[in-house]
Design a protein around this motif. Structure first.
Motif, mmCIF file in Angstrom:
data_model
loop_
_atom_site.group_PDB
_atom_site.id
_atom_site.type_symbol
_atom_site.label_atom_id
_atom_site.label_comp_id
_atom_site.label_asym_id
_atom_site.label_seq_id
_atom_site.Cartn_x
_atom_site.Cartn_y
_atom_site.Cartn_z
ATOM 1 N N THR A 1 0.821 -1.007 -0.070
ATOM 2 C CA THR A 1 0.033 -0.110 0.050
ATOM 3 C C THR A 1 0.875 1.243 -0.034
ATOM 4 O O THR A 1 0.340 2.138 -0.766
ATOM 5 C CB THR A 1 -0.902 -0.042 1.336
ATOM 6 N N ASN A 2 2.278 1.100 0.574
ATOM 7 C CA ASN A 2 2.691 2.442 0.817
ATOM 8 C C ASN A 2 4.023 2.506 -0.164
ATOM 9 O O ASN A 2 4.132 3.617 -0.564
ATOM 10 C CB ASN A 2 3.645 2.439 2.276
ATOM 11 N N THR A 3 4.406 1.512 -0.703
ATOM 12 C CA THR A 3 5.979 1.580 -1.420
ATOM 13 C C THR A 3 5.735 0.754 -2.757
ATOM 14 O O THR A 3 5.963 1.021 -3.851
ATOM 15 C CB THR A 3 6.980 1.234 -0.621
ATOM 16 N N ASP A 4 5.394 -0.496 -2.671
ATOM 17 C CA ASP A 4 5.349 -1.232 -3.868
ATOM 18 C C ASP A 4 3.944 -1.388 -4.439
ATOM 19 O O ASP A 4 3.246 -2.457 -4.329
ATOM 20 C CB ASP A 4 5.990 -2.790 -3.517
ATOM 21 N N THR A 5 3.534 -0.223 -5.017
ATOM 22 C CA THR A 5 2.223 -0.168 -5.538
ATOM 23 C C THR A 5 1.994 -0.315 -7.153
ATOM 24 O O THR A 5 0.886 -0.124 -7.524
ATOM 25 C CB THR A 5 1.738 1.287 -5.187
ATOM 26 N N ALA A 6 2.795 -1.089 -7.767
ATOM 27 C CA ALA A 6 2.621 -1.150 -9.097
ATOM 28 C C ALA A 6 1.694 -2.007 -9.437
ATOM 29 O O ALA A 6 0.886 -1.664 -10.341
ATOM 30 C CB ALA A 6 3.974 -1.897 -9.873
ATOM 31 N N ASP B 1 -3.868 -1.653 -12.226
ATOM 32 C CA ASP B 1 -5.248 -2.262 -12.302
ATOM 33 C C ASP B 1 -6.271 -1.049 -12.401
ATOM 34 O O ASP B 1 -7.156 -1.086 -13.421
ATOM 35 C CB ASP B 1 -5.607 -2.967 -10.954
ATOM 36 N N THR B 2 -5.791 0.082 -11.590
ATOM 37 C CA THR B 2 -6.694 1.316 -11.687
ATOM 38 C C THR B 2 -5.740 2.601 -11.719
ATOM 39 O O THR B 2 -5.539 3.255 -10.707
ATOM 40 C CB THR B 2 -7.374 1.309 -10.246
ATOM 41 N N PRO B 3 -5.312 2.975 -13.117
ATOM 42 C CA PRO B 3 -4.343 3.791 -12.991
ATOM 43 C C PRO B 3 -4.829 5.406 -12.683
ATOM 44 O O PRO B 3 -4.225 6.298 -12.473
ATOM 45 C CB PRO B 3 -3.796 3.832 -14.229
ATOM 46 N N TRP B 4 -6.200 5.684 -12.752
ATOM 47 C CA TRP B 4 -6.687 6.889 -12.426
ATOM 48 C C TRP B 4 -6.986 7.109 -11.023
ATOM 49 O O TRP B 4 -7.149 8.156 -10.599
ATOM 50 C CB TRP B 4 -8.188 7.001 -13.178
ATOM 51 N N MET B 5 -6.948 6.238 -10.353
ATOM 52 C CA MET B 5 -7.143 6.105 -8.630
ATOM 53 C C MET B 5 -5.808 6.628 -7.923
ATOM 54 O O MET B 5 -4.819 6.100 -8.624
ATOM 55 C CB MET B 5 -7.867 4.980 -7.943
ATOM 56 N N ARG B 6 -5.876 6.941 -6.792
ATOM 57 C CA ARG B 6 -5.067 7.317 -5.900
ATOM 58 C C ARG B 6 -4.988 6.328 -4.666
ATOM 59 O O ARG B 6 -6.063 6.160 -4.120
ATOM 60 C CB ARG B 6 -4.848 8.765 -5.235
ATOM 61 N N LEU B 7 -3.931 5.594 -4.392
ATOM 62 C CA LEU B 7 -3.825 4.518 -3.297
ATOM 63 C C LEU B 7 -3.409 5.508 -2.042
ATOM 64 O O LEU B 7 -2.460 6.268 -2.034
ATOM 65 C CB LEU B 7 -2.839 3.629 -3.529
ATOM 66 N N GLU B 8 -4.439 5.376 -0.913
ATOM 67 C CA GLU B 8 -4.162 6.021 0.301
ATOM 68 C C GLU B 8 -3.033 5.208 1.124
ATOM 69 O O GLU B 8 -3.187 4.076 1.352
ATOM 70 C CB GLU B 8 -5.456 6.425 0.999
ATOM 71 N N PRO B 9 -1.811 5.831 1.520
ATOM 72 C CA PRO B 9 -1.072 5.166 2.261
ATOM 73 C C PRO B 9 -1.950 4.488 3.589
ATOM 74 O O PRO B 9 -2.792 5.382 4.142
ATOM 75 C CB PRO B 9 0.031 6.037 2.853
ATOM 76 N N VAL B 10 -1.258 3.646 4.130
ATOM 77 C CA VAL B 10 -1.993 3.046 5.310
ATOM 78 C C VAL B 10 -0.906 3.330 6.556
ATOM 79 O O VAL B 10 0.256 3.247 6.148
ATOM 80 C CB VAL B 10 -2.301 1.529 4.994
ATOM 81 N N ALA B 11 -1.356 3.435 7.716
ATOM 82 C CA ALA B 11 -0.606 3.480 8.978
ATOM 83 C C ALA B 11 -0.288 2.181 9.598
ATOM 84 O O ALA B 11 -1.350 1.447 9.607
ATOM 85 C CB ALA B 11 -1.314 4.339 9.977
ATOM 86 N N PRO B 12 0.892 1.571 9.689
ATOM 87 C CA PRO B 12 1.078 0.221 10.166
ATOM 88 C C PRO B 12 0.246 -0.102 11.489
ATOM 89 O O PRO B 12 -0.183 -1.296 11.522
ATOM 90 C CB PRO B 12 2.312 0.190 10.325
ATOM 91 N N ASP B 13 0.147 0.802 12.226
ATOM 92 C CA ASP B 13 -0.349 0.634 13.431
ATOM 93 C C ASP B 13 -1.810 0.475 13.562
ATOM 94 O O ASP B 13 -2.531 -0.456 14.003
ATOM 95 C CB ASP B 13 0.059 1.667 14.640
#
Length: 172
Positions: A25-30, A35-47
């Motif tokens: 979700t945070n670094t390896d997002t290829a 799959d969805t190039p128009w969207m933005r993946l929101e980073p996730v807080a590990p905790d």
């Protein structure tokens, strides 16, 4: 729950998966942008993710109908397969109308499926059809399973998936 099928394993989420999910979700997002190039993946807080998944795991009974399984190949966690309820127009079925103890048909819905192979080194190895076939078999254990999986024009690797496995339906 753990299902072994044709050299893949579909299994319940484990707390050890949090590290992979954070990385995907945070670094390896290829995988996401393929799959969805128009969207933005929101980073996730590990905790936060760890707390959420602790709750999900603690509330999951052995006889619950699973909506998500992690995919493991050769002992490596490589992604997930999930399902969600869609209404007759293929829009999301409102969450508060779903009885989690019933299958899609009993909820007047069809199941949409999503397969995410997040580890790129496993792309193009024929894992998707195996995952779809195994997951569909699990859904059939709970009665008739109506399944829908669509793909966008650029998702060439997905285009033949349903034809190859013969388990997906077309738009109603």
């Amino acid at each position: 729950m753990k299902i072994d099928f044709d050299n893949i394993i579909l299994r319940d989420y484990q707390l050890s998966d949090v590290e992979d999910e954070v990385r995907w979700t945070n670094t390896d997002t290829a995988w996401f942008y393929a799959d969805t190039p128009w969207m933005r993946l929101e980073p996730v807080a590990p905790d936060e993710l760890l707390a959420d998944m602790n709750q999900v795991i603690s509330e999951l009974s052995e006889d619950a109908i699973r909506w998500r399984f992690e995919i493991e190949v050769d002992g490596q966690h490589i992604g997930l397969v999930s399902s969600y309820f869609l209404d007759e127009d293929l829009g999301p079925t409102p969450w508060d109308t779903i009885d989690q103890s019933k299958n899609a048909v009993e909820n007047r819905s069809v199941r949409g499926l999503g397969i995410e192979i997040c580890e790129m080194t496993f792309w193009g190895q024929g894992i998707g059809p195996k995952v779809l076939t195994a997951f569909y078999g699990i859904l059939l254990q709970f009665g008739r399973a109506s399944v829908y999986s669509g793909n966008m024009d650029w998702q060439h690797k997905d285009a033949g998936l349903c034809q190859e496995t013969r388990v997906c339906g077309n738009r109603p």
